[in-house]
Motif scaffolding. Structure first.
Motif, PDB file in Angstrom:
ATOM      1  N   ALA A   1      -2.903   0.829  -1.952  1.00  0.00           N
ATOM      2  CA  ALA A   1      -3.413   0.494  -0.623  1.00  0.00           C
ATOM      3  C   ALA A   1      -4.924   0.331  -0.654  1.00  0.00           C
ATOM      4  O   ALA A   1      -5.486  -0.552  -0.012  1.00  0.00           O
ATOM      5  CB  ALA A   1      -3.016   1.571   0.373  1.00  0.00           C
TER       6      ALA A   1
ATOM      7  N   VAL B   1      -2.026  -4.621   3.941  1.00  0.00           N
ATOM      8  CA  VAL B   1      -0.647  -4.266   3.608  1.00  0.00           C
ATOM      9  C   VAL B   1       0.189  -4.650   4.815  1.00  0.00           C
ATOM     10  O   VAL B   1      -0.095  -4.233   5.931  1.00  0.00           O
ATOM     11  CB  VAL B   1      -0.501  -2.765   3.317  1.00  0.00           C
ATOM     12  CG1 VAL B   1       0.958  -2.411   3.051  1.00  0.00           C
ATOM     13  CG2 VAL B   1      -1.363  -2.379   2.135  1.00  0.00           C
TER      14      VAL B   1
ATOM     15  N   PHE C   1       1.555  -5.541  -0.602  1.00  0.00           N
ATOM     16  CA  PHE C   1       0.185  -5.080  -0.808  1.00  0.00           C
ATOM     17  C   PHE C   1      -0.610  -6.296  -1.323  1.00  0.00           C
ATOM     18  O   PHE C   1      -0.445  -6.691  -2.469  1.00  0.00           O
ATOM     19  CB  PHE C   1       0.145  -3.970  -1.845  1.00  0.00           C
ATOM     20  CG  PHE C   1       0.749  -2.676  -1.388  1.00  0.00           C
ATOM     21  CD1 PHE C   1      -0.055  -1.567  -1.161  1.00  0.00           C
ATOM     22  CD2 PHE C   1       2.115  -2.545  -1.197  1.00  0.00           C
ATOM     23  CE1 PHE C   1       0.490  -0.365  -0.750  1.00  0.00           C
ATOM     24  CE2 PHE C   1       2.675  -1.355  -0.784  1.00  0.00           C
ATOM     25  CZ  PHE C   1       1.856  -0.254  -0.552  1.00  0.00           C
TER      26      PHE C   1
ATOM     27  N   LEU D   1       0.758  -1.228   0.000  1.00  0.00           N
ATOM     28  CA  LEU D   1       0.000   0.000   0.000  1.00  0.00           C
ATOM     29  C   LEU D   1       0.780   1.262   0.000  1.00  0.00           C
ATOM     30  O   LEU D   1       1.948   1.266  -0.066  1.00  0.00           O
ATOM     31  CB  LEU D   1      -0.912   0.165   1.192  1.00  0.00           C
ATOM     32  CG  LEU D   1      -1.090  -0.558   2.404  1.00  0.00           C
ATOM     33  CD1 LEU D   1      -0.961   0.353   3.593  1.00  0.00           C
ATOM     34  CD2 LEU D   1      -2.476  -1.100   2.346  1.00  0.00           C
TER      35      LEU D   1
ATOM     36  N   ALA E   1      -5.871  -3.053  -1.820  1.00  0.00           N
ATOM     37  CA  ALA E   1      -5.382  -4.186  -1.018  1.00  0.00           C
ATOM     38  C   ALA E   1      -6.336  -4.544   0.113  1.00  0.00           C
ATOM     39  O   ALA E   1      -6.964  -3.670   0.714  1.00  0.00           O
ATOM     40  CB  ALA E   1      -4.010  -3.849  -0.445  1.00  0.00           C
TER      41      ALA E   1
END
Length: 216
Positions: free
Chosen positions: A75, A81, A159, A13, A78
């Protein structure tokens, strides 16, 4: 050996820009320095040769072609992270293709999380996360054993996106590790998207982790 990633892979991220310019120079190769409090190797650990481990994982599959314009965008994509260390390589499964002799092995990098930077690890997964990659016809027990002998000492910033079988990177931009003079994005080439370039602008992985933490 080259492993192609078609349907699955893993994490990372962020969200920052011109922070790296003022960072102190990274530690000499192989010499860890202080980073965020954690158990295990610090994010800034660099061991020559570790980057080559990731070059076995070719991430040109369709699911990994997404290029994010920033660390913040990566991020957002994801599930989690994390700063994590690769602790094992396993043959996770063999998928039967359309023809009788078309069998596709899948390889998992087993990660031990050191620090959750953003998002959350599902509690049922415990202390191990498996990031799955699609292998090729040369992926067998012998190749897995070779990779196990080359496990990187340094942790990485991943990520990761959740899949039904584990995790995959949000794209090949979804991994950053400490290089000799700067942060590296070992699954990408120079120019593979703005997210990777933004991460490479940092001198230390710990500074990148600090800035990615809490961006959402």
């Amino acid at each position: 050996m080259r492993l192609a990633v078609g349907g699955l892979c893993a994490l990372l991220l962020a969200g920052l820009a011109a922070c790296a310019t003022g960072d102190a120079a990274p530690p000499p190769a192989g010499e860890p320095t202080s980073g965020p409090a954690s158990i295990g190797p610090t994010p800034d650990l660099h061991r020559p040769g570790d980057l080559g481990f990731y070059q076995a994982f070719n991430m040109d599959g369709p699911a990994l072609r997404d290029h994010y314009p920033s660390l913040a965008a990566g991020a957002d994509a994801a599930t989690v992270v994390v700063v994590a260390q690769v602790v094992d390589v396993v043959l996770t499964r063999v998928v039967q293709g359309g023809a009788p002799d078309d069998e596709v092995p899948h390889v998992g990098l087993v990660l031990r999380p050191i620090e959750v930077v953003d998002g959350a690890v599902p509690p049922e997964l415990g202390e191990r996360l498996t990031v799955e990659f699609v292998g090729n016809s040369h992926t067998d027990d012998e190749e897995i054993a070779k990779l196990r002998r080359r496990l990187p000492a340094q942790p990485g910033l991943w990520f990761l996106a959740r899949t039904t079988d584990g995790f995959r990177p949000v794209s090949k931009q979804g991994l950053f590790v400490q290089g000799n003079n700067r942060v590296e994005s070992p699954l990408t080439a120079e120019g593979d998207g703005d997210m990777a370039a933004e991460g490479r602008a940092y001198g230390r992985l710990s500074a990148l982790v600090r800035d990615v933490r809490g961006v959402r």
